[in-house]
Enzyme design. Structure first.
Site, PDB file in Angstrom:
ATOM      1  N   GLU A 123     -53.537  55.529  20.011  1.00 55.58           N
ATOM      2  CA  GLU A 123     -52.456  54.611  20.341  1.00 55.58           C
ATOM      3  C   GLU A 123     -52.001  54.853  21.770  1.00 55.58           C
ATOM      4  O   GLU A 123     -52.459  55.789  22.436  1.00 55.58           O
ATOM      5  CB  GLU A 123     -51.294  54.766  19.357  1.00 55.58           C
ATOM      6  CG  GLU A 123     -51.654  54.353  17.938  1.00 55.58           C
ATOM      7  CD  GLU A 123     -50.478  54.425  16.982  1.00 55.58           C
ATOM      8  OE1 GLU A 123     -49.583  55.259  17.211  1.00 55.58           O
ATOM      9  OE2 GLU A 123     -50.452  53.647  16.026  1.00 55.58           O
ATOM     10  N   HIS A 235     -40.108  48.423  20.672  1.00 61.21           N
ATOM     11  CA  HIS A 235     -41.543  48.302  20.441  1.00 61.21           C
ATOM     12  C   HIS A 235     -42.044  47.063  21.166  1.00 61.21           C
ATOM     13  O   HIS A 235     -41.451  45.988  21.059  1.00 61.21           O
ATOM     14  CB  HIS A 235     -41.847  48.195  18.944  1.00 61.21           C
ATOM     15  CG  HIS A 235     -43.270  48.476  18.620  1.00 61.21           C
ATOM     16  ND1 HIS A 235     -44.281  47.582  18.895  1.00 61.21           N
ATOM     17  CD2 HIS A 235     -43.869  49.551  18.065  1.00 61.21           C
ATOM     18  CE1 HIS A 235     -45.442  48.098  18.519  1.00 61.21           C
ATOM     19  NE2 HIS A 235     -45.210  49.300  18.017  1.00 61.21           N
ATOM     20  N   ARG A 282     -45.068  52.921  25.605  1.00 61.35           N
ATOM     21  CA  ARG A 282     -44.346  51.761  25.092  1.00 61.35           C
ATOM     22  C   ARG A 282     -43.297  51.220  26.058  1.00 61.35           C
ATOM     23  O   ARG A 282     -43.111  50.009  26.160  1.00 61.35           O
ATOM     24  CB  ARG A 282     -43.681  52.121  23.758  1.00 61.35           C
ATOM     25  CG  ARG A 282     -44.665  52.287  22.635  1.00 61.35           C
ATOM     26  CD  ARG A 282     -43.970  52.716  21.360  1.00 61.35           C
ATOM     27  NE  ARG A 282     -44.909  52.708  20.255  1.00 61.35           N
ATOM     28  CZ  ARG A 282     -44.594  53.083  19.024  1.00 61.35           C
ATOM     29  NH1 ARG A 282     -43.365  53.486  18.754  1.00 61.35           N
ATOM     30  NH2 ARG A 282     -45.495  53.052  18.057  1.00 61.35           N
ATOM     31  N   HIS A 341     -36.636  49.400  18.065  1.00 60.62           N
ATOM     32  CA  HIS A 341     -37.558  50.066  17.142  1.00 60.62           C
ATOM     33  C   HIS A 341     -37.187  51.499  16.812  1.00 60.62           C
ATOM     34  O   HIS A 341     -37.134  51.871  15.651  1.00 60.62           O
ATOM     35  CB  HIS A 341     -38.964  50.026  17.743  1.00 60.62           C
ATOM     36  CG  HIS A 341     -40.026  50.621  16.878  1.00 60.62           C
ATOM     37  ND1 HIS A 341     -40.252  50.192  15.590  1.00 60.62           N
ATOM     38  CD2 HIS A 341     -40.918  51.609  17.111  1.00 60.62           C
ATOM     39  CE1 HIS A 341     -41.258  50.883  15.069  1.00 60.62           C
ATOM     40  NE2 HIS A 341     -41.657  51.758  15.955  1.00 60.62           N
ATOM     41  N   ARG A 376     -40.412  58.107  23.088  1.00 62.24           N
ATOM     42  CA  ARG A 376     -41.242  58.685  22.031  1.00 62.24           C
ATOM     43  C   ARG A 376     -42.701  58.281  22.197  1.00 62.24           C
ATOM     44  O   ARG A 376     -43.029  57.113  22.397  1.00 62.24           O
ATOM     45  CB  ARG A 376     -40.751  58.204  20.665  1.00 62.24           C
ATOM     46  CG  ARG A 376     -41.605  58.680  19.490  1.00 62.24           C
ATOM     47  CD  ARG A 376     -41.065  58.146  18.184  1.00 62.24           C
ATOM     48  NE  ARG A 376     -41.232  56.716  18.071  1.00 62.24           N
ATOM     49  CZ  ARG A 376     -42.153  56.118  17.313  1.00 62.24           C
ATOM     50  NH1 ARG A 376     -43.008  56.837  16.613  1.00 62.24           N
ATOM     51  NH2 ARG A 376     -42.225  54.811  17.241  1.00 62.24           N
TER      52      ARG A 376
END
Length: 524
Positions: A123, A235, A282, A341, A376
């Protein structure tokens, strides 16, 4: 004048929340021989949690893989933009494989590439394929299922809203709780806050309905510090819908398998923005999408996954969510927008979930352990919930054993100024979302300070005042941080300021209605 208690109970450990952090903590405390009570706001057992919605997987270093703890730590520190605690990150990452294998012992099953070997994906922000997953894109649902099954013997009380953490000034004594029988008190020397996030500060979020910032508010009211709450991860790819409320997440594992982001004119959004392009962290992707939508005036952008072979089998949850909205992701690009998110900050704890108030612990999204810093890294949340949840449960059990039985007294009635929820969400979405500025944050502060006083009678009232208190903390921290770092973007301060490489720490002011930024403390 104190509030009368309609009922009383006692336990060694009270756990607030039934997601990955809460149930892992409760199971650990129970295994340590303590009497554990778990509180859930939901009216039914096995309520849908944020854990259930987690799609991508668990980031974990496997012993037989081309990976290392050092590599995972380096990726986490890079995503955290200078605000992670390196020692905390190392501690949690190094304990990940043990925690995941313990979860497997509780019945969790992950997808396999070949029999006996877990399948791995990659990811955004990860330099290796290290994400274990289940059901393609239903990892959280499998984690929640396994924990629910393991927790079947626990005393889980539904329809119970934790209203206050009670203490005698030096240590925890219990919890004030609302349930259908009225307000009651559970006396307990150890309380674990695992109440999840704060996504419903905003009009559109990937979070379940219970994510109303409860834990942040409970900690502040108890005199405990919270930190880094300005860092709210949006997100990049939430399924677009005209209505507000919870919207389906489109996992970034899809971009890990080759999907690309396009504007509605078919132009790449991430080319030239970041060396990792569509696999950038992100905050970078969310900010790029936000900028492109503002430039074009479009309400959404497109995620094109048509080049991924076997998409429906690999991502059944996303496929079902898209088709329910009238979109076939196999044949057409998916309309997406950034959505609230994950809260990277929270109640200040160590890596064992301990706060500064003896007997009060926190685990999961509600805690700030030093793991996430300013942003994160994908799939580190379930990892942290498993590791710190287990540690917090063990530490809470030990504290309870040492403290012995306690008796909690009824507190003063709680009242707090709070706007109507839709007014709050509208103001937060306008002034404290992906990109903020001082004028908007001051306008938001005025909305909060001018709100009428609300008295807490039931769950909805409590959630509204918790949202308002949490919004005050987010606004104060965002105003104080005059730079752009991680997932905090200030329009008038677009660059990162090296001198602000400090964690924010906030406490409730003496008037008990405003939140003050105590310091930008040294990292760690």
């Amino acid at each position: 004048m104190t509030a009368a208690a309609a009922w009383t109970a006692a336990a060694d450990v009270v756990v607030i929340g039934t997601g990955v952090g809460g149930l892992t903590a409760a199971l650990a405390a129970r295994r340590a021989g303590r009497d554990v009570v778990v509180l859930s706001k939901a009216d039914q057992t096995h309520a849908v949690t944020a854990t259930h919605y987690a799609q991508g997987g668990i980031a974990v270093v496997l012993p037989d893989n081309d990976d290392s703890v050092d590599a995972h730590v380096a990726d986490t520190l890079a995503a955290g933009a200078g605000l992670c605690d390196p020692d905390a990150v190392t501690s949690i990452v190094a304990d990940g494989y043990r925690a995941v294998t313990e979860l497997v012992g509780d019945g969790a099953r992950f997808d396999e590439a070949v029999p006996g070997r877990w399948a791995l994906t990659r990811e955004g922000g990860h330099s290796r394929r290290r994400i274990v997953h289940a059901g393609g894109d239903a990892t959280g649902a499998e984690v929640q299922r396994a924990l629910d099954d393991a927790a079947a013997a626990l005393d889980i009380r539904t329809g119970h809203v934790a209203l206050r953490v009670l203490h005698d000034g030096g240590a925890v004594t219990g919890v004030l709780v609302g349930n259908p029988d009225g307000h009651g008190i559970i006396s307990a020397p150890s309380v674990i806050l695992a109440s999840g996030g704060l996504g419903h500060l905003y009009g559109a979020t990937t979070n379940p309905g219970g994510s109303t910032g409860d834990g942040i508010a409970l900690a502040l009211w108890a005199g405990v510090a919270v930190g880094d709450v300005e860092f709210i991860q949006f997100h990049p790819t939430m399924l677009f819908a005209a209505a507000g409320g919870r919207r389906p997440l489109i996992t970034e594992a899809i971009r890990g398998e080759g999907a690309i982001l396009l504007d509605r004119q078919g132009n790449s959004i991430m080319d030239g923005v970041h060396p990792m392009a569509d696999l950038a962290p992100r905050d970078v992707v969310a900010a790029a999408i936000d900028a492109r939508m503002k430039a074009t005036g479009d309400a959404y952008v497109l995620l094109d996954a048509r080049g991924i072979d076997g998409f429906e089998a690999r991502f059944p949850t996303v496929t079902a969510a898209c088709r329910a909205a009238g979109i076939d992701p196999v044949r057409q690009p998916m309309p997406v927008v950034p959505g609230a998110h994950y809260s990277c900050g929270g109640i200040v704890t160590d890596v064992y979930g301990r706060t500064e108030l003896p007997g009060l612990f926190a685990a999961g999204e509600v805690a700030r352990t030093g793991m996430h810093g300013a942003n994160r890294l994908a799939s580190n949340s379930l990892l942290e919930g498993l590791v710190v949840g287990g540690r917090a449960g063990t530490a809470a059990a030990a504290h309870a054993a040492a403290a012995g039985r306690v008796h909690a007294e009824a507190p003063e009635p709680l009242a707090c100024s709070a706007p109507r929820r839709d007014d709050l969400q509208r103001a937060m979405s306008r002034d404290a979302a992906v990109v903020r500025d001082a004028a908007g944050l001051r306008r938001l502060s005025a909305v909060l300070s001018g709100a009428p006083v609300r008295h807490v009678a039931g769950r909805r009232d409590f959630e509204d005042v918790a949202l308002a208190m949490t919004a005050r903390a987010v606004t104060a921290a965002a105003l104080a941080r005059t730079e752009s770092r991680g997932c905090h973007h200030r329009a008038e301060h677009p660059d990162t300021a090296p001198e602000q490489a400090r964690n924010s720490v906030l406490r409730l002011a003496q008037d008990r209605t405003s939140v003050l930024v105590e310091t930008l403390a040294a990292v760690g």
